[in-house]
Design an enzyme around this catalytic site. Sequence first.
Site, PDB file in Angstrom:
ATOM      1  N   ASP A  24     -26.337  18.987 103.611  1.00  0.00           N
ATOM      2  CA  ASP A  24     -25.990  18.456 104.923  1.00  0.00           C
ATOM      3  C   ASP A  24     -25.903  16.752 104.927  1.00  0.00           C
ATOM      4  OD1 ASP A  24     -25.333  18.290 107.446  1.00  0.00           O
ATOM      5  OD2 ASP A  24     -26.896  19.344 108.293  1.00  0.00           O
ATOM      6  N   ASP A 118     -18.960  18.592 106.128  1.00  0.00           N
ATOM      7  CA  ASP A 118     -20.144  17.861 105.607  1.00  0.00           C
ATOM      8  C   ASP A 118     -21.330  18.683 105.449  1.00  0.00           C
ATOM      9  OD1 ASP A 118     -20.541  18.774 108.113  1.00  0.00           O
ATOM     10  OD2 ASP A 118     -21.413  17.048 109.058  1.00  0.00           O
ATOM     11  N   GLU A 119     -21.082  20.017 105.007  1.00  0.00           N
ATOM     12  CA  GLU A 119     -22.221  21.180 104.991  1.00  0.00           C
ATOM     13  C   GLU A 119     -21.781  22.150 104.145  1.00  0.00           C
ATOM     14  OE1 GLU A 119     -24.566  23.741 108.119  1.00  0.00           O
ATOM     15  OE2 GLU A 119     -23.137  22.634 108.907  1.00  0.00           O
TER      16      GLU A 119
END
Length: 476
Positions: A24, A118-119
């Site tokens: 993350d 983003d993960e």
Amino acid sequence: MSSSGASPVRSRPDPTRPAVLHLDLDAFFAAVEQRDKPSLRGRPVVVGGTGVRGVVATASYEARVFGVGSAMPTAQARRACPNAAYLSGRFEAYRVVSEQVMALARELSPLVEPVSMDEAYVDLSAAHEGLDVAAVTAVAEGFRAAVRERTGLTVSVGAGPSKLVAKIASDLRKPDALVVVPPDGQRELLDPLSVRKLPGVGAVTGDRLVRSGLRTVGDLAAADEGELVRMLGRAHGTGLLAFARGVDPRPVVGEREAKSVSAEQTFGTDLTDRRDLAERTRRTAERVAGRLVAAGVSGRTVTLKVRRYDFTTLNRSRTLPHATSSAREIAAHAVELLEGVDVADGVRLLGVGVSGLSEFAQADLLADLLGPVDEPEPEEPPPGALVPGGSAHPYGPPARPGWLPGQDVEHAEHGPGWVQGSGVGRVTVRFEGPHTPPGRIRTFRDDDPDLLPAGPPVFDPRRWAAQRDAAARTAS
């Protein structure tokens, strides 16, 4: 997005090894802005819709101190933190960094499941053996160092025997943290947490559980299954009980299959003219058709999404006898669905989607023989659409058309910079980049021929490392 004809690669999590990672990137959009704009480093930064109806996408940690968070209305964020930099976002810059990070993740294992830009989840068992806590820690620390070296950003990583534990662990000590949970440490991690930390526990479910005396995950794990089923239903009740007890059999899927393709647009003011809305519906359908064609798929179910003036959302859908990716056909059905919706009080968002995807159907070829669809005229940027300078507005419309706060620009005399603000025929630009000191500010006419939109600045990892080392030596 992958074609639904692809066969995803997946794994079964091993409950005896902490082999699942959850990655993350910390305050991702805001962190990219602070990296590329040295004058914003250490300052509150808020990225999202900058208009009256905008919504916060990401807030830097400096802004979170003031209570600003994701999904908060921008107007509320401005009241809480009026001195923050409010930027409309630069999708292209974020995409470049996301691709770099996902490529580094795929060096760890072929089983990488992106969740968002983003993960992602990674299953190390597909590429590593002997995955005890020490080995997983070494792999994860190497990955975190590689992300920092390649992008200049920090990433928080959680590791555990399942997606559930890895996800919770990655959020425990953000930002810039690594938490590895061994199989025999799951209860110690989970039991003290609020039940609201579990996936599937929203505001309503959380309130019901707390009113029943089930405040922590440990309380839920010890609850009677029959009582939970009566309270929440069989699927939800048994699923939450399994999560509370640390049981999560969900695999890491190496190639995610698209279930639908859609596009939508938020309007700066409520719209009531049915002809105008019908035309916007057709244009949105054309964007969806373009995405279907680009992905090599077609779909059978057309869905119209309408968000009304009072924020209520209506969905109307129609399943066709054949799959299609024809703009003409999708638009026709979407407009017919719109005819059944009352728009007299105003519409603030309109969307079109196609689901039930498969590879191209013969009907698509026949529909194309009907003739080309007229090219749409320019319109307000839809959510997620690229605009000059690589910006996007997935969280609401910009404050005004034209130059957007945060947008990358290039001036014939002063070089590259970014827009700090604009209005009354003027645009203010700060000239700086990721490898410069904080730059000077200049104001121009908003139609200055020497000022042009530009792509995101190039980030050079070697220059970044040299600057970081120089700053460390100065500080010591």
